[in-house]
Design an enzyme around this catalytic site. Structure first.
Site, PDB file in Angstrom:
ATOM      1  N   HIS A  90       0.955  -1.305  -0.074  1.00 40.47           N
ATOM      2  CA  HIS A  90       0.067   0.031   0.031  1.00 40.47           C
ATOM      3  C   HIS A  90       0.739   1.488   0.180  1.00 40.47           C
ATOM      4  CE1 HIS A  90       0.205  -0.171   4.509  1.00 40.47           C
ATOM      5  NE2 HIS A  90       0.072   1.046   4.330  1.00 40.47           N
ATOM      6  N   SER A 146       4.277   2.265   8.272  1.00 43.14           N
ATOM      7  CA  SER A 146       3.811   1.425   7.129  1.00 43.14           C
ATOM      8  C   SER A 146       4.894   1.044   6.341  1.00 43.14           C
ATOM      9  CB  SER A 146       2.768   1.927   6.421  1.00 43.14           C
ATOM     10  OG  SER A 146       1.402   1.990   7.188  1.00 43.14           O
ATOM     11  N   ASP A 194       1.193  -7.696   2.290  1.00 43.73           N
ATOM     12  CA  ASP A 194       1.481  -6.182   1.890  1.00 43.73           C
ATOM     13  C   ASP A 194       2.735  -5.916   1.910  1.00 43.73           C
ATOM     14  OD1 ASP A 194       0.929  -3.586   1.777  1.00 43.73           O
ATOM     15  OD2 ASP A 194      -0.305  -3.380   3.537  1.00 43.73           O
TER      16      ASP A 194
END
Length: 719
Positions: A87, A654, A228
């Site tokens: 992402h 992230s 991810d």
């Protein structure tokens, strides 16, 4: 009281603080001063402080950097190979995608260096040096060169950073940028020297059916089965310096990269995360938490929910639209759901009660201390005035400055009008060129005028329902007076007939620009009204909260003193931090237990070919069914996917590396759990979990599905 005093921790704090060892986004430069390295060793760390952060040498810090504009990435090979989240790389993947080359759907695997894709606009930033400039700032305040409040502002800090950079020994080095920032609400200041690389190329990305498996349904949820991750590579000139893209650039020879452990992990194992958490607000008062809930989260939930409903429908109907709006949808939906979860968790976890207890303790501490007495009450008074204004502001910003993309540069139009009135060819030509640039920016490859029209038709009435007529921008009066209250008629007129609505309209206007055409342009009236309302609200909020900065500075200083000898960490502000904890399961509610890891068995259990979020690629399904996991499987033959730790993270983390006690990479952080989404405001030791992608699943996908064994060969893998 000198802030340095309350940051120093007595030896007695080691016992006191062990009960809350997992909370904290700690500053690397204060590890020794705050004795956090001793706490980490008690948790299981086998490294020394200089192995993590060494201002005079190479350390783990040099293998971690800022990926893009809001994520973390880590270097996993001596050839500048970056690992981050899918992402985080999503915008770049979407940038390279088209209907003909749909890397979002199909994935992308560069089989050699020549296939790695240059990605204009993508940057990777290393932290070269960190300097304490608190004394410099305080001297300027004492000398009257700047006020205590202005010392916290971007203009002052940017100017100071440039001044200090000009005097530094790094001033002539390529790619060095500097940033000065406040910490502890202005009680400390640090200067960051960043080395910025601008030639970053896309190397590998799994299909979205892996990288986004579970989609919005699973976002912020556990158990998780999302692969991810994505990979990029840094290129520099022949000397390893930052350079703009060139075919002559070479992969960066990095001084530090992370070895990768596939030995596995067990409950209780030490885990630390180094990265760039974006923003937390751990030191809010009750009234400030209420403002966050009612004036920020609630408007965001309402407006984004309306926009996402439209985008979901149009993206499902067209592959072209799906690719165009993929990154916009993902970015909007992430904090839409986060806001929903945060408001719920604030209530479920009694955050307001915890904050009230904190205020009670502070009131006792503040007795007889004039610098602290009455601070909370003063903050409450400010919030009573600003909360309704902030609510208006958030609704306006979310609706008309974000959700709806179309508009007109009314200030440029004003300049053009002036040029036409004065017959000033220079001003006319300048404004015309600016208009051409704006038109190109609006009608870019990721914009669809008809989709934006649909969004506008959904947003306008939602905003009108939330905001009373007297508080709305002036274009709502135009709708009432000139369109008989018909919102859709106003929107259609704007999207059909405005000067910048389409190429034909724009060309016709440029051929013969007139004041009359500008005066009747609907998009210009719309843009002027929304910006005027935005500016008005912002000024009013700033005027009413002018004392808030100084009050917060005193409040946070007082909280630090109150906690002594326990150390305090500053709120996150997208600077490099370290958080440490352990691999750990949790119990979200009565009679429910979540173990600390998931496996590929869960992927097949969730599979639903009719739901885009839960489609399993045929090749992956075959690999799982055949248990073709190679050396990446666990001892029992199953394949791990994700795992939980107690690390304290937030947005910006992230892509951060999850590192074991020996300094080896075991995973990549990508999410938090639903039950603790109030964590940005109040950390909950029992519920707070970080959701991480197991590095073994990354390597399995890269090797078995992507066929990228050459990438694995350049890594240092520890078995």
């Amino acid at each position: 009281m000198n802030v340095k005093k309350y940051l120093i921790v007595a030896a007695a704090a080691l016992t006191v603080y062990s009960a809350r060892a997992d909370e904290g986004m700690w500053l690397l430069q204060l590890m020794k001063q705050q004795n956090s390295i001793d706490m980490m060793k008690k948790q299981g760390l086998k490294l020394e402080a200089d192995d993590l952060y060494n201002p005079n040498g190479v350390s783990l810090k040099d293998a971690v950097g800022i990926f893009g504009g809001g994520c973390t990435g880590e270097i996993i090979s001596p050839e500048g190979l970056i690992l981050t989240n899918h992402h985080c790389g999503y915008g770049a993947i979407q940038q390279h995608s088209s209907v003909e080359h749909d890397y979002l759907t199909d994935g992308f695997w560069a089989k050699n260096r020549n296939e790695e894709l240059p990605t204009p606009g993508l940057k990777f930033q290393f932290i070269d040096r960190i300097e304490d400039i608190t004394d410099i700032v305080n001297q300027k305040i004492a000398a009257g060169e700047v006020t205590e409040i202005d010392a916290m502002t971007r203009p002052f800090l940017s100017k100071l950073a440039k001044e200090l950079f000009a005097k530094s020994d790094l001033k002539d080095q390529k790619g060095i940028e500097v940033q000065a920032l406040p910490f502890y609400a202005g009680n400390k200041f640090y200067l960051f020297f960043k080395k910025v690389y601008t030639d970053v190329r896309m190397v590998a990305a799994p299909p979205s059916s892996i990288g986004k498996f579970g989609g919005e349904t699973d976002n912020w949820m556990w158990p998780r089965h999302t692969g991810d991750f994505s990979m990029f590579r840094i290129y520099g000139d022949a000397n390893g310096n930052p350079a703009e893209y060139s075919a002559d650039n070479v992969p960066l020879k990095t001084p530090k990269y992370l070895p990768i452990s596939i030995k596995g992990l067990n409950e209780g194992d030490y885990a630390m995360i180094m990265g760039f958490p974006g923003s937390t607000s751990r030191y809010l008062t009750v009234s400030e938490v209420k403002e966050r809930m009612n004036a920020e989260n609630e408007p965001r939930i309402t407006i984004r929910g309306a926009r996402l409903g439209v985008l979901k429908e149009v993206m499902a109907a067209s592959d072209k639209t799906r690719i165009q709006y993929a990154s916009k949808f993902a970015g909007s939906s992430n904090y839409w759901k986060n806001s929903i979860g945060m408001n719920k968790a604030i209530i479920d976890n009694d955050v307001l009660g915890s904050k009230a207890e904190q205020e009670k303790k502070f009131a006792e501490f503040a007795k007889g201390k004039p610098e602290y007495e009455g601070i909370v009450e003063k903050l409450d008074a400010i919030k009573a005035e600003t909360e309704p204004l902030v609510r208006q502001f958030t609704y306006l910003a979310e609706a008309f400055m974000s959700a709806i993309e179309f508009g007109s540069p009314y200030l440029v139009m004003e300049d053009l009008k002036k040029g036409l009135q004065e017959k000033n060819d220079s001003l006319i030509n300048k404004a015309t060129e600016q208009l051409k640039s704006v038109f190109a920016d609006i009608h870019n490859k990721d914009y669809d005028h008809e989709v934006d029209r649909k969004v506008a038709k959904a947003i306008f009435p939602v905003y009108a329902k939330a905001i009373p007529a007297e508080q709305r921008p002036a274009f709502y009066q135009i709708i009432e007076n000139e369109y008989k209250g018909d919102i859709n008629a106003f929107i259609d007129d704007m999207y059909d007939n405005s000067i910048l609505a389409n190429q034909a309209n724009f060309d016709k206007f440029l051929k013969k620009p007139t004041i009359k055409a500008i005066d009747k342009d609907v998009a210009t009236h719309y843009s002027k009204a929304k910006i005027e309302k935005y500016t008005e609200l912002l000024k009013t909020i700033n005027d009413k909260s002018k004392d808030e900065v100084a009050l917060h500075k005193a409040y946070i200083r007082g909280l630090g003193e109150m906690k002594q000898p326990v150390p305090s960490y500053p709120d996150a502000n997208f600077t490099i931090r370290l958080t440490y904890g352990n691999v750990k399961s949790y119990n979200p509610r009565d009679a429910v237990h979540y173990k600390y890891y998931t496996t590929t068995d869960g992927i097949l259990e969730k599979e639903n070919p009719e739901d885009r979020e839960f489609v399993v690629p045929a090749k992956l399904k075959e690999l799982i069914q055949n248990k073709d996991f190679g050396r990446y499987a666990m001892a029992d033959g199953t394949m791990p996917v994700c795992f939980l730790t107690t690390n304290d993270i937030t947005g910006g983390n992230s892509g951060s590396p999850v590192i074991n006690a020996e300094g080896q990479l075991i995973g990549c952080a990508f999410d938090g759990n639903w039950e603790s989404l109030s964590g940005d405001i109040n950390f909950d030791n029992n519920l707070q979990r970080c959701i991480n992608l197991d590095i073994r699943y990354v390597l399995f996908i890269l090797d078995k599905l992507g066929g990228c064994g050459h990438l694995i060969k350049e890594m240092n893998i520890v078995e």
